[in-house]
Design an enzyme around this catalytic site. Structure first.
Site, PDB file in Angstrom:
ATOM      1  N   THR A 132       9.572  24.908  30.386  1.00 49.39           N
ATOM      2  CA  THR A 132       8.657  23.767  30.319  1.00 49.39           C
ATOM      3  C   THR A 132       8.508  23.199  31.732  1.00 49.39           C
ATOM      4  O   THR A 132       7.682  23.663  32.500  1.00 49.39           O
ATOM      5  CB  THR A 132       9.138  22.696  29.318  1.00 49.39           C
ATOM      6  OG1 THR A 132      10.488  22.335  29.611  1.00 49.39           O
ATOM      7  CG2 THR A 132       9.043  23.201  27.895  1.00 49.39           C
ATOM      8  N   LYS A 173      17.070  27.393  29.506  1.00 49.31           N
ATOM      9  CA  LYS A 173      16.049  26.580  30.141  1.00 49.31           C
ATOM     10  C   LYS A 173      16.506  25.137  30.131  1.00 49.31           C
ATOM     11  O   LYS A 173      17.329  24.723  29.318  1.00 49.31           O
ATOM     12  CB  LYS A 173      14.704  26.717  29.429  1.00 49.31           C
ATOM     13  CG  LYS A 173      14.635  26.217  27.986  1.00 49.31           C
ATOM     14  CD  LYS A 173      14.390  24.751  27.783  1.00 49.31           C
ATOM     15  CE  LYS A 173      13.175  24.279  28.532  1.00 49.31           C
ATOM     16  NZ  LYS A 173      13.051  22.772  28.387  1.00 49.31           N
ATOM     17  N   THR A 229      15.041  19.406  27.120  1.00 49.53           N
ATOM     18  CA  THR A 229      15.945  20.119  26.248  1.00 49.53           C
ATOM     19  C   THR A 229      16.667  21.205  26.976  1.00 49.53           C
ATOM     20  O   THR A 229      16.154  21.821  27.860  1.00 49.53           O
ATOM     21  CB  THR A 229      15.117  20.808  25.168  1.00 49.53           C
ATOM     22  OG1 THR A 229      14.438  19.827  24.486  1.00 49.53           O
ATOM     23  CG2 THR A 229      15.951  21.595  24.228  1.00 49.53           C
ATOM     24  N   GLU A 279      15.181  18.237  37.454  1.00 51.55           N
ATOM     25  CA  GLU A 279      13.882  17.727  37.896  1.00 51.55           C
ATOM     26  C   GLU A 279      14.013  16.953  39.214  1.00 51.55           C
ATOM     27  O   GLU A 279      14.718  15.944  39.291  1.00 51.55           O
ATOM     28  CB  GLU A 279      13.290  16.830  36.812  1.00 51.55           C
ATOM     29  CG  GLU A 279      12.850  17.620  35.589  1.00 51.55           C
ATOM     30  CD  GLU A 279      12.402  16.764  34.435  1.00 51.55           C
ATOM     31  OE1 GLU A 279      11.736  17.303  33.537  1.00 51.55           O
ATOM     32  OE2 GLU A 279      12.721  15.554  34.418  1.00 51.55           O
ATOM     33  N   ASN A 314       8.963  11.953  35.706  1.00 52.77           N
ATOM     34  CA  ASN A 314       9.225  11.292  34.435  1.00 52.77           C
ATOM     35  C   ASN A 314       8.488   9.968  34.270  1.00 52.77           C
ATOM     36  O   ASN A 314       8.474   9.390  33.178  1.00 52.77           O
ATOM     37  CB  ASN A 314      10.731  11.061  34.277  1.00 52.77           C
ATOM     38  CG  ASN A 314      11.453  12.356  33.989  1.00 52.77           C
ATOM     39  OD1 ASN A 314      11.451  12.836  32.864  1.00 52.77           O
ATOM     40  ND2 ASN A 314      12.045  12.945  35.009  1.00 52.77           N
TER      41      ASN A 314
END
Length: 498
Positions: free
Chosen positions: A207, A233, A251, A351, A486
């Site tokens: 993702t 992932k 996730t 991230e 985010n």
């Protein structure tokens, strides 16, 4: 909180008086430190390629674009199927979040009904199928049942063995289930065991990940050559707390497929052990997902080592912890090491992350205490932002150590020591001691501290001075980029990524 433990506020106030080392930051005219917005380092070197013989025997994989992701051609649907005529053992560790996503519920029920056996799994990315009510459960069952019904019968497998389900992506949206079901025949038709297909399957997991996470390894158990392949992932919403499947009440997803033969209940025990010491010990942002799932499949197709591990007529007998303690012990530790490597890839792809940070706590009376202290530091936003700013304010470390809830086993502040450990590849690997038995080191080499903090890989060692147990937790820094990712609307226009 035990009376001998400093309160968070008192530790913070005390930290103000501690030596503050040089900061890698610019300063405005008003004197406010401003950390440059540095981009995350390239992750390309974490993508590995493998030869065909590296992958476990008896598995085929496939992936495709099913229109879940908006980008044309983006892989968002994949399957893995065991082709061995030996029933495939299956185990899972799943999220303990009370809002369990539909695929978590369905996979748990499939494993219970089959006594830990499965044909394989199907995964989609782009939509988490989480917080989707009855329709979400119906869709997850449709994915599983449609795949199972179209697979050819396989040897000794029974009708109870189904296809496990995983989903990742936007929370609160329904799957485009018709598009997914229409693509399943194509997936089954294009199944193969090539390295490219394995790599494509790892891409179908992604993702907000910046690189596909695929690993393979080979080792021996007795006269058998065992192979493992793993895919996972994750980049955000990472603070797993997973356990065995429970009755229904961004996730991290992963799968480890092996051609070893392990009895289902023993495979579950081995996976519990491995996950507790790997995936449950990583954190990117402290948020536990609704979809976290790690699967382990063992199909028993491994051949003899003297024949290069090729499948032979004499099948490998299922190992159990009770009947084969030595062989099972080898498998258990190899699984733990492999899970640890896969888990660390998730942190490296956090991230916006620019640092990979290992928190090692030693000198603890129990593993649980060492683990709790390490997680307390790893989840501290103050600590994580300091790592991004390459700021050696180790008072933030002590603050997080001090507020760890450990009653009735308080930490003794006069026994704690803290060091920065340079990476193994560094020209100078001598640890930099910052605190010894609660006393600040008088002449800290600030230039050396700054040099260590510029590295991409960092290790913080905390010695509690109260025992022989230790634990490691892996985390990353908080950067400007994390907030950008985010704090903005997701590309898939959903509530949030899982």
């Amino acid at each position: 909180m035990p009376p001998s433990l400093p309160s968070p506020s008192s530790v913070t106030r005390a930290a103000i008086t501690l030596p503050i080392l040089a900061r890698a930051a610019s300063t405005t005219s008003a004197g406010t430190a401003v950390t440059p917005n540095k981009p995350p380092p390239s992750k390309d070197h974490h993508v590995h390629t493998y030869s065909p013989e590296a992958f476990p025997l008896g598995y085929t994989v496939s992936s495709t674009h099913a229109g879940i992701k908006k980008k044309a051609g983006a892989l968002d649907l994949g399957i893995l199927v065991s082709t061995s005529d030996t029933p495939c053992s299956a185990a899972a560790c799943m999220t303990r979040n009370v809002f369990k996503a539909a695929p978590v519920t369905v996979t748990s029920e499939l494993l219970r009904n089959s006594n830990g056996r499965a044909k394989g799994f199907i995964i989609n990315s782009g939509c988490a199928n989480a917080v989707t009510g009855k329709k979400g459960l119906e869709d997850a069952w449709s994915m599983s049942n449609t795949t199972t019904s179209q697979l050819p019968p396989s040897g000794a497998q029974s009708d109870k063995e189904g296809t496990l389900v995983m989903s990742t992506g936007v929370i609160g949206q329904h799957l485009p289930i018709s598009s997914i079901l229409d693509k399943i025949p194509e997936l089954i038709r294009t199944l193969d065991d090539s390295p490219k297909s394995w790599l494509d399957l790892s891409k179908a997991f992604m993702t907000t990940d910046t690189f596909p996470k695929l690993r393979a390894k080979t080792f021996k158990i007795g006269d058998r050559l065992i192979r493992m392949a793993g895919i996972d992932k994750g980049a955000g919403m990472i603070a797993p707390n997973m356990g065995p499947p429970q009755p229904p009440h961004a996730t991290l997803l992963g799968v480890i497929a092996t051609d070893a033969a392990i009895k289902p209940e023993d495979l579950q025990n081995a996976l519990n052990y491995a996950v507790d010491r790997s995936f449950n010990n990583i954190t990117v942002d402290g948020d536990m997902s609704t979809n976290d799932t790690i699967l382990c499949l063992a199909n028993g197709a491994a051949g003899s080592a003297e024949h290069g591990g090729r499948e032979t007529e004499e099948k490998m007998k299922e190992l159990t912890e009770k009947a084969n303690p030595e062989e099972f012990g080898i498998f258990k530790e190899q699984l733990r090491e492999f899970a640890e490597e896969l888990a660390q890839l998730v942190v490296r792809d956090g991230e916006g992350a620019t640092k990979f940070v290992t928190i090692r706590v030693k000198g603890a009376p129990t593993y649980e205490i060492a683990n709790a202290v390490a997680k307390s530091v790893a989840n501290s936003s103050l600590f994580k932002t300091a790592m991004y700013g390459e700021d050696a304010n180790w008072g933030r470390i002590l603050c997080a150590v001090g507020y760890t809830p450990l009653s009735p086993n308080p930490i003794s502040p006069t026994s704690v020591s803290v060091s920065f450990l340079p990476p193994a590849a560094s020209s100078n690997t001598t640890p930099l001691r910052l605190l010894t038995n609660g006393e600040p080191e008088p002449n800290i080499d600030e230039a050396r501290a700054s040099e260590i903090l510029k590295e991409e890989d960092l290790e913080i060692e905390i010695d509690l001075g109260d025992g022989n147990e230790e634990a490691k937790v892996w985390t990353c820094d908080f950067s400007h980029e994390y907030v950008t990712i985010n704090g903005s609307a997701e590309e898939e226009e959903g509530w949030m990524y899982d």
